[in-house]
Enzyme design. Structure first.
Site, short mmCIF file in Angstrom:
data_model
loop_
_atom_site.label_atom_id
_atom_site.label_comp_id
_atom_site.label_asym_id
_atom_site.label_seq_id
_atom_site.Cartn_x
_atom_site.Cartn_y
_atom_site.Cartn_z
N ASP A 165 -32.87 -7.28 13.95
CA ASP A 165 -33.02 -7.53 12.53
C ASP A 165 -33.71 -8.87 12.39
O ASP A 165 -33.27 -9.86 12.98
CB ASP A 165 -31.69 -7.50 11.78
CG ASP A 165 -31.92 -7.22 10.30
OD1 ASP A 165 -32.41 -6.11 9.98
OD2 ASP A 165 -31.66 -8.11 9.46
N PHE A 198 -48.10 -7.96 13.36
CA PHE A 198 -47.74 -7.09 12.24
C PHE A 198 -47.05 -7.93 11.18
O PHE A 198 -46.88 -9.15 11.35
CB PHE A 198 -46.84 -5.93 12.71
CG PHE A 198 -45.47 -6.36 13.17
CD1 PHE A 198 -45.28 -6.86 14.46
CD2 PHE A 198 -44.36 -6.29 12.33
CE1 PHE A 198 -44.02 -7.26 14.90
CE2 PHE A 198 -43.09 -6.68 12.76
CZ PHE A 198 -42.92 -7.17 14.04
P1 ITT Z 1 -36.02 -1.50 11.64
O1 ITT Z 1 -34.86 -1.88 10.77
O2 ITT Z 1 -36.18 -0.02 11.78
O3 ITT Z 1 -36.03 -2.20 12.96
P2 ITT Z 1 -37.57 -2.92 9.62
O4 ITT Z 1 -39.04 -3.17 9.43
O5 ITT Z 1 -36.82 -2.37 8.43
O6 ITT Z 1 -37.39 -1.97 10.90
P3 ITT Z 1 -36.17 -5.44 9.36
O7 ITT Z 1 -35.29 -4.98 8.27
O8 ITT Z 1 -35.59 -6.27 10.45
O9 ITT Z 1 -36.90 -4.23 10.11
O10 ITT Z 1 -37.35 -6.21 8.64
C1 ITT Z 1 -38.08 -7.15 9.31
C2 ITT Z 1 -39.32 -7.47 8.51
O11 ITT Z 1 -39.64 -8.85 8.74
C3 ITT Z 1 -40.51 -6.66 9.02
O12 ITT Z 1 -40.69 -5.48 8.28
C4 ITT Z 1 -41.64 -7.65 8.88
O13 ITT Z 1 -42.16 -7.56 7.58
C5 ITT Z 1 -40.99 -8.99 9.09
N1 ITT Z 1 -41.10 -9.42 10.48
C6 ITT Z 1 -40.14 -9.38 11.47
N2 ITT Z 1 -40.63 -9.80 12.64
C7 ITT Z 1 -41.93 -10.11 12.40
C8 ITT Z 1 -42.96 -10.57 13.23
O14 ITT Z 1 -42.80 -10.78 14.53
N3 ITT Z 1 -44.13 -10.79 12.67
C9 ITT Z 1 -44.34 -10.57 11.36
N4 ITT Z 1 -43.43 -10.10 10.52
C10 ITT Z 1 -42.23 -9.88 11.03
#
Ligand code: ITT
Length: 200
Positions: A70, A153
């Site tokens: 997360d 991303f």
């Molecule tokens: P899962 O829960 O299925 O893993 P999710 O996209 O819903 O996928 P999160 O709730 O953890 O995951 O949201 C994390 C968000 O934060 C993600 O959608 C990105 O927009 C941002 N994020 C996380 N890590 C990142 C990275 O390395 N680079 C850029 N943005 C990132």
């Protein structure tokens, strides 16, 4: 060989975790490859609660050892937002480019010179019996004036990593992984696994 399912539906996260674990003697499968279907629970108030809930549920549904991530972007001048709600910022229909643009606009409207931000990644490890461990990785940077770069991303194009003078989206994958919140957290996985008796 140790088999690990990555409890995530985010292709960017899965790609980076796979790249980083490629050197280790373990089989890494995605949640969908392991037969997992549907969204994983994300109703918590903190990265820790969400990571733990996703790992426990992914392990329970697949019957495998599961790792969940997360993560999010915490902007100081916005009181730490979007933080835990980073994936939902701008509404469920918004894409990564829209989220970046909205965040730049919000920061402009806040008329602040404070552009400090932090990416946080909390990883959780669980077996079908329950949670094993939960830990975090962080990276500090500033929000760039404009999006730059096509790699990575999410918010990578607007996250300027000062020691490199580039956004994370301008850095090749190995360079991003070497300094990123996720890279820092994933590199601790082998030690966590062996501390709990799993041999990678
Ligand atoms: P899962 O829960 O299925 O893993 P999710 O996209 O819903 O996928 P999160 O709730 O953890 O995951 O949201 C994390 C968000 O934060 C993600 O959608 C990105 O927009 C941002 N994020 C996380 N890590 C990142 C990275 O390395 N680079 C850029 N943005 C990132």
């Amino acid at each position: 060989m140790l088999q690990l399912v990555v409890g995530s539906n985010n292709p960017g996260k899965i790609r980076e975790i796979r790249q980083m674990l490629a050197a280790w003697d373990m089989k890494v499968v995605s949640y969908s490859e392991a037969g997992g279907a549907g969204d994983l629970p994300e109703e918590g108030q903190t990265f820790e609660e969400n990571a733990a809930a996703k790992a426990v549920e992914a392990a329970r549904r697949t019957g495998l050892l599961a790792l969940a991530d997360d993560s999010g972007l915490c902007v100081e001048a916005l009181g730490g937002r979007p933080g835990v709600l980073s994936a939902l910022y701008g509404g469920a229909q918004a894409d990564d480019a829209t989220r970046c643009r909205l965040l730049l606009e919000e920061l402009r409207a806040a008329a602040t010179t404070n552009r400090l931000a932090e990416f946080v990644c909390v990883l959780a490890l669980a077996t079908p019996e329950g949670l094993v461990a939960c830990w975090a990785g962080r990276v500090v940077g500033v929000i760039a004036d404009e999006p730059r770069g096509a790699g990575g991303f999410g918010y990578d194009p607007i996250f300027l990593y000062l020691p490199a003078g580039r956004t994370l989206a301008e850095m090749p994958p190995q360079e991003k992984n070497a300094v990123s919140h996720r890279g820092r957290a994933v590199r601790r996985l082998p030690e966590v696994l062996s501390r709990h008796g799993f041999t990678p």
